[in-house]
Scaffold this motif. Sequence first.
Motif, PDB file in Angstrom:
ATOM      1  N   SER A  40     -16.676  49.090  81.200  1.00 50.19           N
ATOM      2  CA  SER A  40     -15.654  49.528  80.255  1.00 50.19           C
ATOM      3  C   SER A  40     -14.608  48.435  80.069  1.00 50.19           C
ATOM      4  O   SER A  40     -14.439  47.551  80.919  1.00 50.19           O
ATOM      5  CB  SER A  40     -14.979  50.802  80.765  1.00 50.19           C
ATOM      6  OG  SER A  40     -14.202  50.525  81.918  1.00 50.19           O
ATOM      7  N   SER A  41     -13.882  48.529  78.958  1.00 48.47           N
ATOM      8  CA  SER A  41     -12.830  47.542  78.691  1.00 48.47           C
ATOM      9  C   SER A  41     -11.754  47.591  79.773  1.00 48.47           C
ATOM     10  O   SER A  41     -11.214  46.554  80.180  1.00 48.47           O
ATOM     11  CB  SER A  41     -12.195  47.803  77.320  1.00 48.47           C
ATOM     12  OG  SER A  41     -13.151  47.658  76.283  1.00 48.47           O
ATOM     13  N   ARG A  42     -11.453  48.788  80.256  1.00 49.54           N
ATOM     14  CA  ARG A  42     -10.439  48.930  81.296  1.00 49.54           C
ATOM     15  C   ARG A  42     -10.904  48.288  82.600  1.00 49.54           C
ATOM     16  O   ARG A  42     -10.139  47.598  83.275  1.00 49.54           O
ATOM     17  CB  ARG A  42     -10.148  50.413  81.503  1.00 49.54           C
ATOM     18  CG  ARG A  42      -9.003  50.685  82.461  1.00 49.54           C
ATOM     19  CD  ARG A  42      -8.685  52.160  82.497  1.00 49.54           C
ATOM     20  NE  ARG A  42      -7.591  52.453  83.407  1.00 49.54           N
ATOM     21  CZ  ARG A  42      -7.103  53.671  83.613  1.00 49.54           C
ATOM     22  NH1 ARG A  42      -7.629  54.702  82.956  1.00 49.54           N
ATOM     23  NH2 ARG A  42      -6.111  53.860  84.462  1.00 49.54           N
ATOM     24  N   HIS A  43     -12.171  48.508  82.949  1.00 52.66           N
ATOM     25  CA  HIS A  43     -12.727  47.916  84.159  1.00 52.66           C
ATOM     26  C   HIS A  43     -12.758  46.396  84.039  1.00 52.66           C
ATOM     27  O   HIS A  43     -12.453  45.668  84.987  1.00 52.66           O
ATOM     28  CB  HIS A  43     -14.131  48.480  84.388  1.00 52.66           C
ATOM     29  CG  HIS A  43     -14.635  48.282  85.779  1.00 52.66           C
ATOM     30  ND1 HIS A  43     -15.954  48.504  86.136  1.00 52.66           N
ATOM     31  CD2 HIS A  43     -14.023  47.869  86.908  1.00 52.66           C
ATOM     32  CE1 HIS A  43     -16.106  48.238  87.419  1.00 52.66           C
ATOM     33  NE2 HIS A  43     -14.952  47.841  87.910  1.00 52.66           N
ATOM     34  N   LEU A  44     -13.118  45.910  82.856  1.00 53.16           N
ATOM     35  CA  LEU A  44     -13.135  44.463  82.612  1.00 53.16           C
ATOM     36  C   LEU A  44     -11.746  43.864  82.829  1.00 53.16           C
ATOM     37  O   LEU A  44     -11.607  42.811  83.459  1.00 53.16           O
ATOM     38  CB  LEU A  44     -13.603  44.190  81.184  1.00 53.16           C
ATOM     39  CG  LEU A  44     -13.587  42.716  80.756  1.00 53.16           C
ATOM     40  CD1 LEU A  44     -14.767  41.971  81.360  1.00 53.16           C
ATOM     41  CD2 LEU A  44     -13.596  42.595  79.234  1.00 53.16           C
TER      42      LEU A  44
ATOM     43  N   THR B 163      -5.148  38.279  81.427  1.00 53.74           N
ATOM     44  CA  THR B 163      -5.980  39.237  80.697  1.00 53.74           C
ATOM     45  C   THR B 163      -7.166  38.526  80.039  1.00 53.74           C
ATOM     46  O   THR B 163      -7.137  37.296  79.861  1.00 53.74           O
ATOM     47  CB  THR B 163      -5.168  39.939  79.603  1.00 53.74           C
ATOM     48  OG1 THR B 163      -4.818  38.966  78.589  1.00 53.74           O
ATOM     49  CG2 THR B 163      -3.895  40.554  80.177  1.00 53.74           C
ATOM     50  N   PRO B 164      -8.202  39.293  79.637  1.00 52.08           N
ATOM     51  CA  PRO B 164      -9.349  38.651  78.969  1.00 52.08           C
ATOM     52  C   PRO B 164      -8.952  37.861  77.728  1.00 52.08           C
ATOM     53  O   PRO B 164      -9.421  36.738  77.522  1.00 52.08           O
ATOM     54  CB  PRO B 164     -10.261  39.840  78.623  1.00 52.08           C
ATOM     55  CG  PRO B 164      -9.931  40.880  79.631  1.00 52.08           C
ATOM     56  CD  PRO B 164      -8.465  40.732  79.899  1.00 52.08           C
ATOM     57  N   LEU B 165      -8.089  38.433  76.885  1.00 52.80           N
ATOM     58  CA  LEU B 165      -7.729  37.740  75.649  1.00 52.80           C
ATOM     59  C   LEU B 165      -6.839  36.527  75.905  1.00 52.80           C
ATOM     60  O   LEU B 165      -6.953  35.502  75.211  1.00 52.80           O
ATOM     61  CB  LEU B 165      -7.036  38.711  74.684  1.00 52.80           C
ATOM     62  CG  LEU B 165      -7.945  39.780  74.067  1.00 52.80           C
ATOM     63  CD1 LEU B 165      -7.166  40.629  73.066  1.00 52.80           C
ATOM     64  CD2 LEU B 165      -9.168  39.154  73.384  1.00 52.80           C
ATOM     65  N   GLN B 166      -5.964  36.610  76.892  1.00 52.67           N
ATOM     66  CA  GLN B 166      -5.150  35.437  77.235  1.00 52.67           C
ATOM     67  C   GLN B 166      -6.031  34.311  77.774  1.00 52.67           C
ATOM     68  O   GLN B 166      -5.838  33.136  77.441  1.00 52.67           O
ATOM     69  CB  GLN B 166      -4.083  35.820  78.269  1.00 52.67           C
ATOM     70  CG  GLN B 166      -2.944  36.640  77.695  1.00 52.67           C
ATOM     71  CD  GLN B 166      -1.992  37.145  78.769  1.00 52.67           C
ATOM     72  OE1 GLN B 166      -2.419  37.496  79.868  1.00 52.67           O
ATOM     73  NE2 GLN B 166      -0.713  37.192  78.460  1.00 52.67           N
TER      74      GLN B 166
END
Length: 332
Positions: free
Chosen positions: A236-240, A251-254
């Motif tokens: 899930s996105s939250r788990h990621l 964070t993933p996007l950063q």
Amino acid sequence: MATVALAITDGMLHLELSLACEVFGADVTHIVDPWYDFWLCGPSAVRVDRFRVQPDHGLDHLARADTVIVPGWADTDCDPPADLVDAVRTAHEAGARVASLCTGAFILAAAGLLDGKRATTHWAHTAELARRRPKVTVDPDVLYVDNGSVLTSAGKAAAMDLCLHLVRLDHGASVANKIARRLVVPPHRDGGQAQFIATPVPEPGTHPLADLFPWILERLDEPLTVEDLAGQARMSSRHLGRHFKQLTGTTPLQWLHTQRIRHAQELLETTDDTIDAIATATGMGTATTLRRHFARTVGVPPDSYRRTFRVQPRPGSVQARGLQPDGLLPAQ
């Protein structure tokens, strides 16, 4: 050839000292030439843990260097040696860029170089530094802080991050990445990342995200979303997000944004591609978007960055140092 001087005295921590020697003192002219002229400066033979180190020059030689590195210092409960503090202060007054690794920040603070500035040190010593030096704004949560002519790092691996940051400022991202690959260390940990990261870079097959990082780096030109990354990682996105924070401190996007900027730096240094083409190759979409994000992150527009690193400045020069705006943390 610019000079990097390592300021040493009895009681220095051997790991941070060794890291600086390996980055700045190794012969890497097969990667970039000229490289740094590297000096060890100290009072006669000094003891570093169980080893004795013979300096090349006395502490007075620090004032002749372009960059002075102060390694970690073991006995933070006591005032640092006055001759070392005076020599570091004199070098900075003479125009040297001064950087501390780990608890070397206590020496810079004693020299007054951190007064009114943001600084960091090993997380276990940040409270003590803040207590003893109230004029210093101590940030316990970052890997390193760049104030232009004065830089400080957290402990251990963060010392390597700051050393590579200096190489990137002087020689560009492409050279810094090659030095990092030679040392088998990650080249893309920015100063604003958290100090306490359980596993900064997972070994292949040892973590659910171990295969995701290379997958992302092969697709920087694609409009990736958190959902895309989560789907590839089969979570899930939250788990990621939780895994990314644990591994990278961000964070993933950063993290994705940082990789795109670093890739843009390499393309600007090593190709004649247009800004539009680089924007496409890095997933930024348009030249306008690339210029905006690049200038915000690196401190100068892409065109200026290309001119700087196509005609290499002398490492440690004002031109090279100017790529990092005064008082700012490297943006994520």
